[in-house]
Design a protein around this motif. Structure first.
Motif, short mmCIF file in Angstrom:
data_model
loop_
_atom_site.label_atom_id
_atom_site.label_comp_id
_atom_site.label_asym_id
_atom_site.label_seq_id
_atom_site.Cartn_x
_atom_site.Cartn_y
_atom_site.Cartn_z
N ARG A 90 98.17 27.24 59.67
CA ARG A 90 99.25 27.77 58.86
C ARG A 90 99.32 27.08 57.50
O ARG A 90 99.59 27.69 56.47
CB ARG A 90 100.57 27.59 59.62
CG ARG A 90 101.76 28.15 58.87
CD ARG A 90 103.02 28.00 59.70
NE ARG A 90 104.15 28.54 59.00
CZ ARG A 90 105.40 28.55 59.44
NH1 ARG A 90 105.65 28.02 60.68
NH2 ARG A 90 106.38 29.08 58.76
N GLY A 91 99.04 25.80 57.45
CA GLY A 91 99.08 25.08 56.15
C GLY A 91 97.88 25.35 55.28
O GLY A 91 97.87 25.01 54.07
N GLN A 92 96.83 25.97 55.83
CA GLN A 92 95.60 26.20 55.06
C GLN A 92 95.69 27.42 54.15
O GLN A 92 94.80 27.63 53.32
CB GLN A 92 94.42 26.36 56.01
CG GLN A 92 94.11 25.09 56.80
CD GLN A 92 92.95 25.29 57.76
OE1 GLN A 92 92.41 26.39 57.88
NE2 GLN A 92 92.61 24.24 58.50
N THR A 94 98.01 27.92 51.95
CA THR A 94 98.66 27.56 50.67
C THR A 94 97.65 27.47 49.53
O THR A 94 97.86 27.98 48.42
CB THR A 94 99.39 26.23 50.82
OG1 THR A 94 100.32 26.34 51.91
CG2 THR A 94 100.12 25.86 49.56
N GLU A 95 96.53 26.81 49.79
CA GLU A 95 95.52 26.60 48.74
C GLU A 95 94.90 27.92 48.28
O GLU A 95 94.80 28.17 47.07
CB GLU A 95 94.43 25.65 49.24
CG GLU A 95 93.38 25.31 48.18
CD GLU A 95 93.99 24.60 47.00
OE1 GLU A 95 93.41 24.69 45.88
OE2 GLU A 95 95.05 23.96 47.13
N LEU A 97 96.25 30.89 48.33
CA LEU A 97 97.26 31.60 47.57
C LEU A 97 97.44 31.01 46.17
O LEU A 97 97.61 31.72 45.18
CB LEU A 97 98.58 31.60 48.35
CG LEU A 97 98.61 32.48 49.61
CD1 LEU A 97 99.93 32.26 50.37
CD2 LEU A 97 98.42 33.95 49.26
N ARG A 98 97.42 29.69 46.11
CA ARG A 98 97.56 29.05 44.80
C ARG A 98 96.38 29.40 43.89
O ARG A 98 96.53 29.69 42.71
CB ARG A 98 97.64 27.53 44.99
CG ARG A 98 97.88 26.77 43.67
CD ARG A 98 97.79 25.30 43.93
NE ARG A 98 96.43 24.91 44.35
CZ ARG A 98 95.43 24.77 43.51
NH1 ARG A 98 95.57 24.98 42.23
NH2 ARG A 98 94.23 24.45 43.99
N THR A 120 102.05 37.27 48.94
CA THR A 120 102.60 35.97 49.38
C THR A 120 103.75 36.18 50.35
O THR A 120 103.87 35.47 51.36
CB THR A 120 103.07 35.17 48.15
OG1 THR A 120 101.97 35.02 47.24
CG2 THR A 120 103.57 33.80 48.55
N SER A 124 103.87 35.07 54.24
CA SER A 124 104.94 34.18 54.72
C SER A 124 105.76 34.89 55.81
O SER A 124 106.14 34.27 56.81
CB SER A 124 105.82 33.80 53.54
OG SER A 124 106.92 33.02 53.98
N ASP A 128 106.12 33.28 59.23
CA ASP A 128 107.40 32.63 59.48
C ASP A 128 108.35 33.48 60.32
O ASP A 128 109.29 32.95 60.95
CB ASP A 128 108.09 32.29 58.17
CG ASP A 128 107.31 31.26 57.38
OD1 ASP A 128 106.49 30.52 57.98
OD2 ASP A 128 107.43 31.21 56.11
#
Length: 604
Positions: A90-92, A94-95, A97-98, A120, A124, A128
């Motif tokens: 899940r945290g992967q 972010t990069e 998308l950035r 995005t 999410s 979420d």
């Protein structure tokens, strides 16, 4: 007033042309580079951003697919290991998308950002809300409606993939549009480059043609002039190429020098022909006055002097006389050099003198130096003996060029040699016609001149007389004093006769001690008077006492015959004079007898 065209060298034109073309090429290249480089950089950046977005999208999809697989595995099995992998993954997201957000196209509009925000939000929302709700339900136990849950999850995940695909299409369209714009700009830049190269090439061709025309056309004209042989025209100074102008000027000056040389050679040839013709002419002249007249005419024709004078040095005497033009005795008085020729520098040095009248070393002779101009004096010297002097004057100070001096010297030299020959011939003739002992004319001369003189008197109806004379008792002198004494008496006798006759009278030795005197323009009466004067002079002639006794004298007998009183025939005239001489001897000698006193006279 038009400005004169500057002349530059061919090297300068080449350097200017090549330098200008090179500089223009550099400037065009720099401008094209400045124009193309940002476009190329933007294209590279756009392609780089597109690549980063592509990788970010791929990475995002991979992560999302792995999350979906772990989520579905957890929902079906309830294995928490899949749940832990889902949580890690899940945290992967972010990069990626950035990276997608940061590499959106420059100047991207609201649609790009809205699509990005939607993607995005959907990621999410899927992580979420949808995934978390299903995970909570599964943690409570196996799902009652697993198929429905999976279908709900698949639908939510499909929205994420659809949003990602839509963003990809939108960004790809944006990139394609931008790349096409950049490609069009680059194509325009290439067209500008080709146009600039073509313009530079055409400019180089036109400049080369202009320069070639400036060089080849004058060279072709020079070649045509050389082919026709009409000579090279004087350069006008309008030729812009220095080397061509220098070549034209050099050929023109060379042609001028050649023409001057040809003219000089022609003049020298003509002068040589004239000199040769004059030399041939002098070989046929046997009189001094004819030779001097020919020299005077040749000098006047060849050297064009303002004034010229020919002076002669007589064989007997130390002065000069003006032969041409003739000068009376009174006119010669103001000129001392005529009395003393050594005062003339040319005669003193024995070399020609050519100076301007105003030169510091000019002569001061008023006869041969003009008041203004230049003069040339040429001495006439043959075998070390001075024959005369030729003086040439001109009112032009630069008149006596080397060419004129040369031909004048050649003419004078030829005349000098001819004059020497005439003098030698005259001397030989005179020696042949004179008696070697007494110096008076001989019988041969008498035989030549008597008919001519008598004929002239006949044609002009003038009287003429002939005296025949004989030294009385000359044989006795020879016997008493020897031949040397007799010769001395003959010499003294002849000298006495020459001293007492007139200037035009002729004294000749007829033979032995017998002499004759021709008296032109003299009748019987005058001849008798002159004969008596001669007879008395001889009678009173003193003889040298070192040879003859003191008081010893000689006498002579004279016979006279006159024309036309006594005869008109030469033979009769001589015979009558001879008969009168014998009559004088028969009457006792030391007397004069005229043919008129003879018994028989012939009147022809």
């Amino acid at each position: 007033m038009p400005l004169a065209r500057r002349t530059r060298s061919l090297r300068t034109y080449l350097l200017w042309g090549l330098g200008s073309l090179g500089l223009a090429f550099i400037l065009v290249s720099l401008e094209l580079r400045n124009f193309v480089h940002p476009q190329l950089l933007e294209e590279v950046n756009a392609q780089g951003r597109s690549l980063v977005r592509y990788r970010a999208q791929q990475e995002l999809l991979v992560v999302l697919l792995e999350q979906e697989a772990d989520l579905r595995s957890f929902l079906m099995t309830g294995d928490k290991a899949h749940l832990e992998a889902f949580a890690r993954e899940r945290g992967q997201v972010t990069e990626p998308l950035r990276a997608l957000r940061e590499n959106l196209p420059e100047g991207a509009g609201g649609a790009d950002h809205a699509q990005m925000e939607r993607l995005t939000y959907l990621v999410s929302h899927w992580q979420d809300e949808e995934a978390v709700h299903l995970i909570r339900l599964r943690l409570q136990g196996p799902l009652a409606d697993l198929k429905g849950a999976l279908s709900q999850e698949t639908r939510a995940f499909g929205e994420v993939k659809a949003a990602s695909a839509g963003l990809t299409r939108l960004l790809d369209a944006r990139d394609d549009e931008r790349l096409q714009s950049i490609e069009g700009t680059l194509a325009y830049a290439r067209w500008l480059g080709y146009s600039a190269e073509a313009a530079l090439f055409i400019t180089a061709l036109l400049y080369s043609r202009w320069l070639l025309m400036r060089v080849s056309v004058p060279l072709a004209d020079l070649a045509e002039q050389a082919k026709t042989g009409d000579g090279y025209g004087e350069p006008t100074g309008n030729q812009p190429v220095k080397e061509v102008e220098i070549l034209g000027r050099a050929l023109y000056e060379l042609d001028v020098r050649n023409r001057e040389r040809e003219a000089l050679l022609r003049r020298e040839h003509d002068a040589a022909l004239a000199t040769r013709a004059f030399e041939e002419l002098t070989q046929h002249l046997d009189r001094e006055e004819d030779l001097l007249a020919a020299l005077d005419q040749a000098l006047a024709r060849q050297v064009q002097a303002s004034a010229q004078r020919i002076l002669l040095h007589p064989a007997a005497g130390g002065g000069l006389r003006s032969a041409l033009p003739p000068m009376a005795a009174g006119e010669a008085a103001p000129y001392p050099m005529l009395e003393d020729p050594d005062r003339c520098r040319a005669i003193h040095l024995g070399a020609r003198v050519c100076l301007e009248s105003g030169a510091p070393t000019a002569c001061i002779c008023p006869l041969g130096v003009p008041e203004a101009g230049a003069y040339l004096c040429l001495p006439m010297v043959a075998s070390g003996r001075l024959l005369g002097l030729v003086n040439l004057q001109s009112r032009n100070p630069g008149h006596w060029t080397p060419e004129r001096r040369h031909i004048a010297a050649a003419l004078v030299a030829a005349a000098t040699a001819a004059l020497q020959g005439i003098h030698a011939l005259d001397l030989a003739k005179e020696r042949a016609l004179r008696d070697g002992l007494t110096g008076v004319f001989n019988r041969r001369f008498l035989d030549e001149v008597l008919p001519k003189t008598l004929d002239q008197c006949q044609r002009n109806d003038l009287p003429f007389s002939l005296l025949m004379m004989d030294i009385d008792h000359f044989k006795a002198f020879n016997d008493e004093f020897g031949h040397e004494g007799g010769d001395q008496v003959l010499r003294l006798f002849a000298q006495c006769l020459q001293a007492k006759v007139r200037g035009g009278d002729v004294v000749a030795r007829y033979g032995g001690e017998e002499f004759a005197v021709l008296l032109p323009h003299a009748g019987e009466a005058f001849a008798l008077t002159l004969a008596e004067r001669l007879r008395r002079a001889v009678q009173e002639l003193p003889l040298p006492e070192e040879v003859f006794p003191p008081g010893r004298h000689i006498t002579m007998s004279i016979g006279l015959a006159s024309f036309p009183e006594h005869t008109r025939s030469q033979e009769v005239l001589v015979s009558l004079a001879d008969q009168a001489l014998y009559q004088a001897k028969g009457q006792g000698r030391n007397r004069t007898v005229s043919a008129g006193a003879l018994g028989a006279l012939e009147h022809a």
